[in-house]
Design a protein around this motif. Sequence first.
Motif, PDB file in Angstrom:
ATOM      1  N   VAL A 182      30.686 -11.638  24.501  1.00 18.37           N
ATOM      2  CA  VAL A 182      29.912 -10.595  25.193  1.00 18.37           C
ATOM      3  C   VAL A 182      30.780  -9.422  25.632  1.00 18.37           C
ATOM      4  CG1 VAL A 182      28.175 -12.230  25.976  1.00 18.37           C
ATOM      5  CG2 VAL A 182      30.152 -11.760  27.424  1.00 18.37           C
ATOM      6  N   LYS A 183      32.050  -9.409  25.185  1.00 20.62           N
ATOM      7  CA  LYS A 183      32.889  -8.261  25.559  1.00 20.62           C
ATOM      8  C   LYS A 183      32.323  -6.962  25.007  1.00 20.62           C
ATOM      9  CE  LYS A 183      37.351 -10.505  26.271  1.00 20.62           C
ATOM     10  NZ  LYS A 183      38.762 -10.614  25.804  1.00 20.62           N
ATOM     11  N   PRO A 218      33.982  -3.704  16.349  1.00 28.29           N
ATOM     12  CA  PRO A 218      35.441  -3.821  16.335  1.00 28.29           C
ATOM     13  C   PRO A 218      35.956  -4.906  17.267  1.00 28.29           C
ATOM     14  CG  PRO A 218      34.720  -1.794  17.414  1.00 28.29           C
ATOM     15  CD  PRO A 218      33.517  -2.402  16.786  1.00 28.29           C
ATOM     16  N   ILE A 219      35.285  -5.107  18.415  1.00 28.01           N
ATOM     17  CA  ILE A 219      35.723  -6.115  19.376  1.00 28.01           C
ATOM     18  C   ILE A 219      35.509  -7.507  18.815  1.00 28.01           C
ATOM     19  CG2 ILE A 219      35.329  -7.055  21.687  1.00 28.01           C
ATOM     20  CD1 ILE A 219      34.566  -4.249  22.559  1.00 28.01           C
ATOM     21  N   MET A 220      34.329  -7.717  18.182  1.00 26.85           N
ATOM     22  CA  MET A 220      34.019  -9.017  17.606  1.00 26.85           C
ATOM     23  C   MET A 220      34.993  -9.344  16.467  1.00 26.85           C
ATOM     24  SD  MET A 220      31.609 -10.343  19.328  1.00 26.85           S
ATOM     25  CE  MET A 220      31.026 -11.648  18.251  1.00 26.85           C
ATOM     26  N   LEU A 265      20.664 -12.034  23.668  1.00 24.73           N
ATOM     27  CA  LEU A 265      21.889 -11.986  22.869  1.00 24.73           C
ATOM     28  C   LEU A 265      21.617 -12.000  21.369  1.00 24.73           C
ATOM     29  CD1 LEU A 265      24.310 -14.334  24.863  1.00 24.73           C
ATOM     30  CD2 LEU A 265      24.260 -11.844  24.809  1.00 24.73           C
ATOM     31  N   LYS A 266      20.441 -12.472  20.942  1.00 25.84           N
ATOM     32  CA  LYS A 266      20.145 -12.552  19.516  1.00 25.84           C
ATOM     33  C   LYS A 266      19.569 -11.238  18.985  1.00 25.84           C
ATOM     34  CE  LYS A 266      19.409 -17.542  19.690  1.00 25.84           C
ATOM     35  NZ  LYS A 266      18.449 -18.663  19.500  1.00 25.84           N
ATOM     36  N   THR A 267      18.728 -10.577  19.797  1.00 28.21           N
ATOM     37  CA  THR A 267      18.068  -9.350  19.324  1.00 28.21           C
ATOM     38  C   THR A 267      18.622  -8.089  19.974  1.00 28.21           C
ATOM     39  OG1 THR A 267      16.365  -9.498  21.042  1.00 28.21           O
ATOM     40  CG2 THR A 267      15.935 -10.640  18.965  1.00 28.21           C
ATOM     41  N   PRO A 297      29.293  -6.993  31.763  1.00 29.36           N
ATOM     42  CA  PRO A 297      28.747  -8.346  31.604  1.00 29.36           C
ATOM     43  C   PRO A 297      29.234  -9.277  32.715  1.00 29.36           C
ATOM     44  CG  PRO A 297      29.731  -7.544  29.553  1.00 29.36           C
ATOM     45  CD  PRO A 297      30.173  -6.610  30.633  1.00 29.36           C
ATOM     46  N   ALA A 298      28.327 -10.101  33.238  1.00 29.11           N
ATOM     47  CA  ALA A 298      28.704 -11.076  34.257  1.00 29.11           C
ATOM     48  C   ALA A 298      29.622 -12.121  33.642  1.00 29.11           C
ATOM     49  CB  ALA A 298      27.460 -11.744  34.826  1.00 29.11           C
ATOM     50  N   GLY A 299      30.523 -12.690  34.476  1.00 25.66           N
ATOM     51  CA  GLY A 299      31.482 -13.648  33.943  1.00 25.66           C
ATOM     52  C   GLY A 299      31.487 -14.989  34.638  1.00 25.66           C
TER      53      GLY A 299
END
Length: 639
Positions: free
Chosen positions: A526-527, A633-635, A595-597, A540-542
Amino acid sequence: MKRAKFLRIPPSAFTNMKNKKEVIAKSRILEVDGEKVVEISLYYKKQLKARYFADKENHYAWIDNKWTTCRLDNVARTCKGLPAEKGLYYWDNKGFIWDTKEDRQRASDFLDSYDVDDYETNLSEIKRARANKRKSERIEKEMSDVPCITEDMERWLDEKVFPGHILFSKKEGKGTAYTCTACKRSGSVKEKWKHKEIVHCPKCNQVASVNNRQKQKVEHTPVVILQKCNDRWVERQFKAVCRWSEEGKKIELFEQCRALIPIGKTHGKVYYGTINDADEFEQDFWDKNPAGKCFSPSYLYPGNLKEVLPCGSLERSGMDILADKGKKFYVNRYITCFHARQYWEYLAKSGLYELVTEICNGYWWGEVSMLPTKAKNLKELLRLDGNRVNRMKQINGGVNELEWLQYEQKQGIKISKESLEWLSKKKMTLSECKEILNDLGSVNKMVNYLKKQKIAPSKAITTWRDYLRMALLEGYDTRDSIVRFPKDLKLRHDQLVERRNEKKDKERLNEYAELDKQIQKRLPEVKGYFYEDDTYMIIPAGKCKELMKEGRELHHCVGASDIYMKKMAAGETWILFLRKKEDLEKAYYTVEINLKTDKIIQFYSEFDRQPDKKVIEKLLNKYTKRLKTMKQPIMAAAV
């Protein structure tokens, strides 16, 4: 209709031998002494059950050896042993059938209507209209006996209820232009008058109040006049409206309702105005009240009370005193309740106008528990000694002040004049302060402490109670002055709340330890949901702890349970914190995203509200459109 004579004529012969399930109706025209009616004989199971007689003015049915005015459908139902029903109209199932078409046509022709149902409906409407007309004429005659209001009442309204005149002013160059409501003349002066300043009109020298913020001022209030009316007396309530404008001062009276009461009684018939704003000459009255008009606390015209009050044996009630003092009280309740609560006279004649007014306005349905109604004197009535009775008179105390003085006497303590006046002004009741006083014991100390607080007294006393309860639970000695009287009550209260919440959170976090581990494992995924622009930042909450803190600060449900934590741990949805960059520590919006859509499921701020909703919607639309390009790019780096 001479119904008994028609009943002596033998009924029609029954001919329909086949139908045994229905009520059969046969009709014929009868004439006795020149009077004609249509008779409808009703047969059930071959037996005559009822006879129905009708002419242009009335209809009657003879059934079970008695007369009734039921409609024909209900008469037929009764023949079958069924109960009569209301609201049976021509489209309903009939309770009978005609023997022949000629029977039906004969009845319809005689009654000059399509059917008997139609005749009965029209006749009911005609009778209702006649009854209403008779009732209207009777009410109109009763209302015509009521005398007009007097010129003296109009003077009383001008001088006592709506006193004073106004100078409407506005700046004009270096001076002030004005118009006076007393003389209706205009002019200008060099002085600059302040709003509500009391000055003399330069034209007529009338004392007036300056108004430089309005072009017109309107006030309205209920007023009541009592009058003699032949063998009755009447209570009349008006809505009095006063308008101050550049055209002058104008007072209008719109009558709302009136009660006609027999001489020697205090209860009578109430009639209500049917027109919203109509004076005594234009108003129409009725004994029903569809507009919801009613008697209410009012100013009572005092000019004729010596003459009128004896009509209800109220000459010693104290009503004249309250009227002279300009008190606003529930006149109708005072009239109807006084003989059961004659101690009101004590209170009014002792100068306790506020107390008797509050009791009359608010406790008419029952006795006030703090007053023994069978007391022989004022001390017994108030349950106070002579000194405290005098204090009640000096401050013109009401129910609240009486409770405090009774408490002072019972506890053997001293409430200073300043403290009592403050409690009265702030409307602080004994019941809401009782818990504090049980520990503190001193009203003066309580008042002095509450005066120093920056929040409203009613809120401060609640905050103080909560603070002391929490302090006890935390093990503090609440008898210690430092603990009992914190300098900043709200700050200390909030600190204890936070401490207790931290303890509860710690216990909950122990339960959520496994969820926390699962959430932190998904953090790399989720970054890519982080975002910022010139004004906002989305984070994003952690941790579970962050959700609990967010929910507490914004007073919504995100951290109240583990629902959202489980969704995050399962990778279904994620909680995002939307912040203003100027104050990143302050919670602003909480967002839930799929998170999926990558679709926003919901977004709410404090108390589940949505301030600046259009701005936030625009921001979130922009955020979701750029989300894929931000994440890639992060993923890739994470892989």
